[in-house]
Scaffold this motif. Structure first.
Motif, PDB file in Angstrom:
ATOM      1  N   ARG A 169     -31.855 -43.036  16.057  1.00 22.05           N
ATOM      2  CA  ARG A 169     -30.371 -43.142  16.247  1.00 22.05           C
ATOM      3  C   ARG A 169     -29.707 -42.856  14.702  1.00 22.05           C
ATOM      4  N   LYS A 170     -28.441 -42.573  15.050  1.00 20.32           N
ATOM      5  CA  LYS A 170     -27.436 -42.295  13.626  1.00 20.32           C
ATOM      6  C   LYS A 170     -27.163 -43.523  13.060  1.00 20.32           C
ATOM      7  N   GLU A 171     -28.023 -44.355  12.508  1.00 22.65           N
ATOM      8  CA  GLU A 171     -27.851 -45.736  12.207  1.00 22.65           C
ATOM      9  C   GLU A 171     -28.231 -45.727  10.610  1.00 22.65           C
ATOM     10  N   ILE A 172     -27.683 -46.531   9.880  1.00 26.39           N
ATOM     11  CA  ILE A 172     -27.722 -46.875   8.547  1.00 26.39           C
ATOM     12  C   ILE A 172     -28.085 -48.316   8.371  1.00 26.39           C
ATOM     13  N   VAL A 173     -28.863 -48.840   7.879  1.00 24.44           N
ATOM     14  CA  VAL A 173     -29.006 -50.370   7.838  1.00 24.44           C
ATOM     15  C   VAL A 173     -29.504 -50.995   6.627  1.00 24.44           C
ATOM     16  N   TYR A 174     -28.699 -52.012   6.288  1.00 25.49           N
ATOM     17  CA  TYR A 174     -28.969 -52.973   5.101  1.00 25.49           C
ATOM     18  C   TYR A 174     -29.743 -54.192   5.660  1.00 25.49           C
ATOM     19  N   VAL A 175     -31.085 -54.573   4.936  1.00 31.79           N
ATOM     20  CA  VAL A 175     -31.668 -55.809   5.323  1.00 31.79           C
ATOM     21  C   VAL A 175     -31.890 -56.632   4.467  1.00 31.79           C
ATOM     22  N   GLY A 176     -31.398 -57.775   4.383  1.00 33.95           N
ATOM     23  CA  GLY A 176     -31.760 -58.670   3.343  1.00 33.95           C
ATOM     24  C   GLY A 176     -30.618 -60.010   3.226  1.00 33.95           C
ATOM     25  N   ARG A 177     -30.740 -60.651   2.307  1.00 33.93           N
ATOM     26  CA  ARG A 177     -29.725 -61.956   2.179  1.00 33.93           C
ATOM     27  C   ARG A 177     -28.368 -61.213   1.659  1.00 33.93           C
TER      28      ARG A 177
ATOM     29  N   TRP B 242     -21.844 -41.846  12.707  1.00 36.43           N
ATOM     30  CA  TRP B 242     -22.881 -42.639  12.034  1.00 36.43           C
ATOM     31  C   TRP B 242     -22.135 -44.269  12.005  1.00 36.43           C
ATOM     32  N   GLU B 243     -23.345 -45.314  12.181  1.00 34.11           N
ATOM     33  CA  GLU B 243     -22.825 -46.801  12.054  1.00 34.11           C
ATOM     34  C   GLU B 243     -23.593 -47.469  10.966  1.00 34.11           C
ATOM     35  N   LEU B 244     -23.012 -48.419  10.346  1.00 32.54           N
ATOM     36  CA  LEU B 244     -23.775 -49.097   9.329  1.00 32.54           C
ATOM     37  C   LEU B 244     -23.822 -50.365   9.918  1.00 32.54           C
ATOM     38  N   LYS B 245     -25.074 -50.871   9.885  1.00 36.23           N
ATOM     39  CA  LYS B 245     -25.453 -52.325  10.452  1.00 36.23           C
ATOM     40  C   LYS B 245     -26.070 -53.191   9.259  1.00 36.23           C
ATOM     41  N   PHE B 246     -25.589 -54.399   8.971  1.00 40.13           N
ATOM     42  CA  PHE B 246     -26.095 -55.306   8.468  1.00 40.13           C
ATOM     43  C   PHE B 246     -26.902 -56.273   8.892  1.00 40.13           C
ATOM     44  N   TYR B 247     -28.274 -56.543   8.362  1.00 46.46           N
ATOM     45  CA  TYR B 247     -29.114 -57.644   9.014  1.00 46.46           C
ATOM     46  C   TYR B 247     -29.277 -58.566   7.983  1.00 46.46           C
TER      47      TYR B 247
ATOM     48  N   LYS C 225     -14.921 -49.217   9.114  1.00 52.31           N
ATOM     49  CA  LYS C 225     -14.937 -48.761  10.415  1.00 52.31           C
ATOM     50  C   LYS C 225     -16.463 -48.923  10.697  1.00 52.31           C
ATOM     51  N   ARG C 226     -16.812 -48.976  12.065  1.00 53.77           N
ATOM     52  CA  ARG C 226     -18.325 -48.650  12.507  1.00 53.77           C
ATOM     53  C   ARG C 226     -19.210 -49.575  11.771  1.00 53.77           C
ATOM     54  N   ILE C 227     -18.860 -50.814  11.200  1.00 50.88           N
ATOM     55  CA  ILE C 227     -19.952 -51.390  10.516  1.00 50.88           C
ATOM     56  C   ILE C 227     -20.129 -52.863  11.319  1.00 50.88           C
ATOM     57  N   HIS C 228     -21.275 -53.231  11.488  1.00 47.15           N
ATOM     58  CA  HIS C 228     -21.615 -54.443  12.311  1.00 47.15           C
ATOM     59  C   HIS C 228     -22.550 -55.491  11.315  1.00 47.15           C
TER      60      HIS C 228
END
Length: 407
Positions: free
Chosen positions: A219-227, A252-257, A276-279
């Motif tokens: 998908r058109k997803e950018i992710v950050y994974v970390g503290r 595109w969406e930006l997702k923080f995990y 915008k479009r940030i989760h």
């Protein structure tokens, strides 16, 4: 030499879901195939983050003082437990070496220090933490800028003390593991190690379980994974980058995990920058679920050791982009940027331009995705077999000689 029945332990301050803990799990899984039993020991266990796979030849033991690992009662309990369980080798993962001083007076268990960060990371961390705290607190700003805290942190005496601590640890532990050859060379040069001291330092690449058939239809997803910790993760940089390019990437969406102490700053910056479009998706134990959909993973840290999230992402066909902040990151992505993108530290415009190109150029992204699937073979679980066997043989032979000399 046979390892069947050998018992080892992995010591972590807390058994949580960090990269160092995931490396220990992967390593213990490899050891299990050789008949080696592993015990994970910490002051506290988070069962939602640190989970032993079913049928795994391992167990978990929590020390009595759960507030902090580094207490005398925990040390006594640790020494007693290792002796009772006949654990021959213990890996101290990302821990304070001072805790293990005089270890040989009380325990026959061999100690291996596993440095899961870059050498001398403490100086970088203290400086950045001080600057960031001063930015968000008037009290900290006064301490940092007017009361001399900045100067005390930066002075050469601090660095010299840090070098002395590293050298102490190399002498204190039976072996000393670093994450790549470049880190070994850096330590050897900074500490002027003798040839005998250099032999105690071992470069051991972190490994992962290779994903057999990852989903490549992303998908058109950018992710950050970390503290969510400003120092040294610097998620604020990614928020600034997204502010510059979000209107050019409407699909595109930006997702923080992740979760962490600076989540309040995260929310503050989202409002300030009108993003915008940030989760914010919270902590996720099933990383495969994240990587199954994500096309790009972003890292904006000031420094890392050898970040597991990047190699785990590569194994699932997710293209990484990071500042070229340390030898570990460069080793993963490649100096030629063959399996991702490296950006000059800490050029936010260059990062934004590079991320924008990755999102808009499907051909480039797909080519890098295929390169990532090739690069992941460098992290296969068996790549360190010869190094592990050499380490075990040297420690166990030394152990046997010690026992025989005492008879």
């Amino acid at each position: 030499m046979s390892y069947n029945g050998l018992k080892v332990a992995f010591l972590h301050p807390r058994l949580e879901g960090g990269g160092a803990e995931r490396v220990s799990l992967t390593t213990a899984r490899l050891f299990s195939k050789w008949g080696i039993h592993s015990t994970f020991i910490g002051s506290k266990h988070n069962p939602n983050e640190f989970v032993l796979p079913e049928g795994f030849n391992a167990e978990i033991y929590c020390l009595p003082n759960q507030e902090t690992f580094y207490t005398e009662d925990n040390k006594a309990a640790l020494i007693a437990y290792l002796a009772e369980q006949n654990i021959r080798i213990a890996f101290a993962c990302y821990m304070e070496g001072q805790f293990f001083e005089d270890w040989n007076k009380y325990s026959l268990c061999k100690l291996v220090y596993w440095n899961h960060s870059k050498p001398f990371w403490e100086m970088s961390y203290r400086l950045e933490l001080g600057e960031l705290q001063a930015k968000y607190s008037i009290k900290k700003w006064i301490e940092w800028n007017l009361l001399g805290y900045k100067g005390k942190t930066r002075n050469s005496e601090q660095y010299q003390r840090l070098k002395e601590e590293h050298l102490r640890d190399i002498h204190l532990f039976d072996k000393y593991i670093v994450l790549c050859p470049e880190y070994k060379a850096e330590i050897a040069k900074a500490l002027s190690l003798t040839e005998e001291e250099k032999r105690k330092v071992i470069s051991m690449t972190n490994t992962i379980e290779i994903e057999a058939a990852p989903n490549l239809n992303k998908r058109k997803e950018i992710v950050y994974v970390g503290r969510l910790s400003l120092a040294p993760k610097r998620f604020d940089r990614l928020l600034k980058v997204w502010r510059e390019i979000q209107d050019k990437l409407p699909d595109w969406e930006l997702k923080f995990y992740g979760a962490g102490p600076d989540e309040w700053i995260f929310h503050k910056l989202i409002r300030k920058y009108r993003l915008k479009r940030i989760h914010l998706c919270g902590y996720e134990t099933d990383l495969k679920r994240i990587y199954n959909d994500a096309a790009i993973i972003c890292m904006t840290s000031s420094f890392e050791g050898w970040p597991m999230v990047l190699v785990e992402a590569q194994s699932n066909g997710v293209v990484p982009i990071s500042f070229d902040c340390c030898a570990g990151v460069e080793s993963i992505i490649g100096a030629s940027q063959c399996a991702g993108r490296l950006v000059k530290p800490f050029d936010l415009k260059a990062y934004a331009d590079t991320l924008l190109e990755l999102c808009q150029n499907d051909t480039l992204r797909h080519n890098l995705q295929q390169a990532c699937l090739t690069k992941r073979l460098d992290y296969a679980p068996d790549i360190n077999d010869d190094r592990w066997k050499k380490l075990f043989d040297e420690l166990l032979i030394s152990d046997n000689c010690h026992e025989n000399s005492g008879k």
